[in-house]
Design a protein around this motif. Structure first.
Motif, short mmCIF file in Angstrom:
data_model
loop_
_atom_site.label_atom_id
_atom_site.label_comp_id
_atom_site.label_asym_id
_atom_site.label_seq_id
_atom_site.Cartn_x
_atom_site.Cartn_y
_atom_site.Cartn_z
N ALA A 127 9.02 -0.06 -11.04
CA ALA A 127 7.95 0.31 -10.12
C ALA A 127 6.62 -0.29 -10.56
O ALA A 127 6.38 -0.50 -11.75
CB ALA A 127 7.83 1.83 -10.05
N ALA A 131 1.45 2.24 -9.37
CA ALA A 131 2.01 3.18 -8.39
C ALA A 131 3.41 3.61 -8.81
O ALA A 131 4.39 3.29 -8.13
CB ALA A 131 2.03 2.54 -7.00
N HIS A 133 4.85 6.37 -8.54
CA HIS A 133 5.48 7.27 -7.57
C HIS A 133 6.27 6.51 -6.52
O HIS A 133 7.09 7.09 -5.81
CB HIS A 133 4.41 8.12 -6.88
CG HIS A 133 3.48 7.31 -6.01
ND1 HIS A 133 2.44 6.56 -6.54
CD2 HIS A 133 3.45 7.10 -4.68
CE1 HIS A 133 1.80 5.95 -5.56
NE2 HIS A 133 2.40 6.26 -4.41
N ARG A 134 6.01 5.20 -6.39
CA ARG A 134 6.69 4.41 -5.36
C ARG A 134 8.20 4.39 -5.57
O ARG A 134 8.97 4.26 -4.61
CB ARG A 134 6.14 2.99 -5.35
CG ARG A 134 6.51 2.19 -4.10
CD ARG A 134 5.74 0.89 -4.02
NE ARG A 134 4.30 1.13 -3.89
CZ ARG A 134 3.39 0.18 -3.98
NH1 ARG A 134 3.75 -1.07 -4.20
NH2 ARG A 134 2.12 0.48 -3.84
N MET A 137 9.64 7.31 -3.77
CA MET A 137 9.56 7.10 -2.33
C MET A 137 10.66 6.16 -1.86
O MET A 137 11.38 6.44 -0.90
CB MET A 137 8.19 6.53 -1.97
CG MET A 137 7.95 6.34 -0.46
SD MET A 137 8.55 4.75 0.19
CE MET A 137 7.37 3.64 -0.58
N TYR A 267 8.87 7.51 4.71
CA TYR A 267 7.96 6.37 4.62
C TYR A 267 6.55 6.74 5.07
O TYR A 267 5.56 6.40 4.41
CB TYR A 267 8.49 5.21 5.46
CG TYR A 267 7.58 4.01 5.43
CD1 TYR A 267 7.52 3.18 4.30
CD2 TYR A 267 6.75 3.72 6.51
CE1 TYR A 267 6.66 2.10 4.26
CE2 TYR A 267 5.90 2.63 6.48
CZ TYR A 267 5.86 1.82 5.35
OH TYR A 267 5.00 0.75 5.33
N ARG A 270 4.60 8.79 2.52
CA ARG A 270 4.73 8.27 1.16
C ARG A 270 3.48 8.45 0.31
O ARG A 270 3.57 8.49 -0.93
CB ARG A 270 5.09 6.78 1.19
CG ARG A 270 4.03 5.89 1.81
CD ARG A 270 4.55 4.49 2.07
NE ARG A 270 3.52 3.60 2.59
CZ ARG A 270 3.15 3.56 3.87
NH1 ARG A 270 3.70 4.39 4.74
NH2 ARG A 270 2.22 2.70 4.26
N ASP A 271 2.30 8.56 0.94
CA ASP A 271 1.07 8.69 0.16
C ASP A 271 0.63 10.14 -0.01
O ASP A 271 -0.41 10.40 -0.62
CB ASP A 271 -0.06 7.88 0.83
CG ASP A 271 0.19 6.39 0.78
OD1 ASP A 271 0.79 5.93 -0.22
OD2 ASP A 271 -0.18 5.69 1.73
#
Length: 404
Positions: A127, A131, A133-134, A137, A267, A270-271
């Motif tokens: 990743a 980011a 955390h992506r 996701m 999606y 996602r933020d």
């Protein structure tokens, strides 16, 4: 962007494609089940057994090799999983009865179990540094997108193309070859460390510091994957028998409507902070399932479809929240085992209720079995909402007390 970062981004995307492929292959049999029933003449109870033995193989692999990639590296585990998945596809291609379907599903379950925790950990390893955390996701979206794509793709091939029980497996074999190439060029992202043999001892455990987070997430995992199990095992049968939909393509779309909506939801959200999604996800699962049950009772495809979309939003939010939290809280050497625990919980909820429902179909009929199953999912969703709302109100209080 530096060359190293560009390479990392490409590898992240390529591994994300494999994340999609394995769940896609696992959902392919769903629209095929009614066809296999016609060809081989087996009952709904047998259908759910064929569905569930996949999960037995998967859980066995999770318990035995779930943390293996933390010790031997990601690449060897992924290569082995791809090879075994190819063998399962060949068995499907040549299947002449229920025993072959069971063998194929067990092999597929073992391959998927070995792959999914390793893929999840690899995504975290690759990743973007800015980011992290992506990874959660993409894992959540990819899993749901794969389930959706596999079901609708298989439904389309069954309805529109020749050799309905064979062509889809040939297509998947070709995609596995591409995946094997990706793994062959993938640099190792995990440092080898001792403890290989001890890691193979079946166990499910969570580090004490992580248990509070995991326990809070568990009710949502159970609710979402129990609903997924209903759609994946009996969804096409419910569409054709209770709602009068005879098209194989539409039978596949039943699964896609839930999982595709879930993928899009993951999606779009996602933020958002993943912890803020847990309780709303559980609520949407409960409400959507209740509306779907109403559509079934009325014989309305529109109402049932609307309920499925609402439940799909909850399904996607739950996947994003759960995998996102796990990706955030785990240290590098905990990732393989923690993802294994997450999948053990998920796939137990995915399979056991579906088998019970399959047996129930033979005892009380499809409509009653589906209504009882759906009612349990609604109740579980409401319990999950209550647990996470209470937890959310307590945490600020605890924080204030600590600060004073």
């Amino acid at each position: 962007m530096r060359s190293e970062d560009r390479t990392r981004a490409r590898l992240f995307a390529a591994v994300g494609g494999i994340v999609v492929l394995f769940p896609a292959a696992s959902s392919v049999p769903s629209p095929l089940y009614p066809l296999y029933q016609q060809l081989f003449g087996f009952s709904a109870a047998t259908l759910t057994v064929v569905f569930a033995v996949y999960v037995l193989g998967l859980l066995g692999a999770l318990l035995v090799v779930g943390a293996l990639s933390d010790h031997v590296g990601r690449r060897p585990v992924l290569a082995g999983a791809i090879a075994l998945e190819a063998v399962s596809f060949v068995v499907f291609l040549t299947a002449g009865g229920v025993p072959a379907l069971i063998v194929a599903r067990v092999l597929q379950g073992i391959a998927t179990g070995a792959a999914i925790t390793t893929l999840g950990a690899t995504m975290v390893d690759l990743a973007p540094r800015e980011a992290p955390h992506r990874a959660g996701m993409v894992t959540g979206v990819g899993t749901l997108a794969g389930l959706a794509a596999g079901a609708v793709g298989a439904g389309a091939l069954i309805q529109l193309a020749p050799a309905p029980t064979r062509l889809v497996w040939i297509v998947l074999l070709a995609l596995l070859v591409v995946s094997a190439v990706v793994v062959a060029v993938l640099p190792e992202t995990s440092t080898r460390r001792p403890g290989v043999w001890s890691s193979l001892i079946p166990r499910v455990g969570v580090a004490p510091r992580l248990r509070g987070e995991v326990l809070a997430i568990t009710p949502v995992l159970i609710t979402s994957w129990a609903l997924g199990g209903l759609y994946m095992s009996l969804g096409p049968s419910i569409a054709s028998t209770l709602l009068g939909v005879q098209s194989r393509l539409v039978g596949g779309l039943v699964v896609t409507l839930l999982c595709g909506t879930g993928a899009l939801t993951s999606y779009l959200l996602r933020d958002r902070p993943v912890r803020s999604l847990v309780a709303p996800a559980a609520g949407l699962l409960a409400v959507g399932t209740a509306v779907t049950l109403g559509g079934m009772a009325l014989g309305s495809v529109v109402v049932a479809g609307l309920g499925t979309v609402v439940a799909g939003v909850g399904f996607g939010a739950a996947a994003l929240a759960c995998f996102g939290v796990f990706a955030e809280i785990a240290a590098p050497d905990e990732r393989g085992e923690l993802f294994a625990v997450a999948y053990v919980i998920s796939y137990t909820a995915f399979s056991v209720p579906a088998v019970v429902a399959g047996i129930g179909v033979g005892l009380v009929g499809l409509a009653t079995a589906a209504e009882v199953y759906g009612g349990v999912v609604v109740a579980l969703g409401l319990v999950a909402v209550a647990i996470n709302v209470v937890r959310g109100t307590r945490e600020p209080s605890l924080t204030s007390a600590a600060g004073s």
